[in-house]
Enzyme design. Structure first.
Site: not given
Ligand code: NDP
Length: 315
Positions: A136, A139-140
């Site tokens: 992701c 997300c990261d």
């Protein structure tokens, strides 16, 4: 073997399931949430979440899921740490059986079983999970500012992830197993125009290396041909974007789904093909797949279930 009745059975946790739990418990419907084998869902696999509104300083995925669960329980949701093994949606009330053999007779069912990112299946993906391997970028990606990263895949998701990462990272490689991208023309064009994205065609990843975290990927170009060559690609982050599998196998044959297994819903509602059954979050969303959008559909599913119960005089 026990049998219990409920007005609302929520199958699956994560932001969609817990949000549906918060809404239906506040409506005094005493929902039963079967949170499954990965309580909290995909977010418990990530580290810090910085894009969920309201958390100015970010929050750990596990902590946020604990808070959502506690919030649902505070209003009377009953959380069960088991999975549902089978469902019968052929008539109402619906008959569902959990993995222990207990039977749940439910007037409505909200499905929020999520999706699972596909991985290549390399042992190194496990070894470096959370240490440079991610599925992701949204997300990261932030943790890779000014670093070098690789995105595996050649579809729209891979292009989107590569474009997003290219605004943060110094260099983005796309590792594509064919000699072309499968993505739509518009995405291909955007990727082509981005100077710090380089596409490595005809390439497969066979391993990762690094001391205590990813420092590079071992790549094979032109696999199983006379031109086959192997080389090391120094990178700090390795992002998978080769698709997701919705966790919907137990509903096959009972609900309408698309070819990939995503449950079809009548957007903007969360109605499935069976009256009284609703789907929320990633199991019905091949496009957005965000915690906040999942929570939003969880809220909608709860309101849809609540209205249905009211119409039928079952509230
Ligand atoms: P896709 O199935 O479209 O693409 C998956 C990609 O991963 C392909 O390039 C595929 O390669 C590659 N791949 C699969 N398995 C492996 C493997 N084992 N090793 C290496 N590469 C592999 O999935 P997406 O998630 O990209 O898209 C899913 C759907 O969502 C699509 O319909 C897409 O259009 C849509 N979508 C739309 C967006 C938008 O419109 N903005 C954004 C994101 C998704 P190969 O081509 O060789 O099979």
């Amino acid at each position: 073997m026990e049998e219990q009745r409920t007005k609302v059975l929520i199958i699956g946790s994560g932001p969609a399931g817990y949000t549906a739990g918060i809404y239906t418990s506040r409506a005094n419907l005493h929902p039963l949430i079967y949170e499954g084998h990965q309580p909290g869902g995909q977010l418990t696999q990530t580290t810090e979440i910085e894009n969920f509104p309201g958390y100015v300083d970010g929050v750990q995925g596990m902590e946020m899921m604990d808070q959502l669960r506690n919030q649902a329980e505070r209003f009377g949701a009953h959380v069960v740490s088991r999975s549902i093994a089978s469902v019968d949606f052929s008539k109402r009330p619906f008959r569902c059986v959990d993995e222990r053999g207990d039977i749940i007779i439910a007037e409505t069912v909200i499905i929020s079983t999520g999706a699972t990112a596909k991985y290549l299946g390399l042992p190194d993906e496990d070894k470096y999970n959370g240490l440079g391997v991610s599925a992701c970028a949204t997300c990261d990606g932030f943790f890779y500012r000014k670093k070098k990263v690789a995105v595996v895949g050649g579809g729209d998701t891979a292009c989107e992830e590569a474009l997003y990462l290219s605004t943060l990272a110094e260099k983005v490689y796309m590792i594509v197993r064919k000699d072309h991208l499968r993505a739509s023309d518009i995405m291909k064009k955007r990727v082509d125009e981005r100077e710090n994205i380089e596409i490595l065609f005809n390439c497969n990843t066979v391993g990762l290396y690094g001391e205590g975290g990813v420092e590079g990927a071992r790549i094979v170009r032109n696999l199983a041909t006379p031109e086959q060559e192997e080389f090391d690609l120094p990178i700090d982050g390795f992002f998978l974007a080769i698709g997701h599998t919705p966790n919907t196998s137990i509903f096959k044959g009972q609900l309408e789904m698309d070819d990939e297994g995503y449950i079809k819903v009548e957007a903007p509602h969360t109605y499935t093909s069976v009256e009284g059954v609703y789907a929320a979050g990633d199991c019905a969303d091949p496009i957005y797949r965000q915690a906040v959008s999942a929570a939003g559909t969880g809220c909608r599913a709860a309101i849809d279930a609540e209205r249905f119960l009211l119409e039928k005089g079952l509230e």
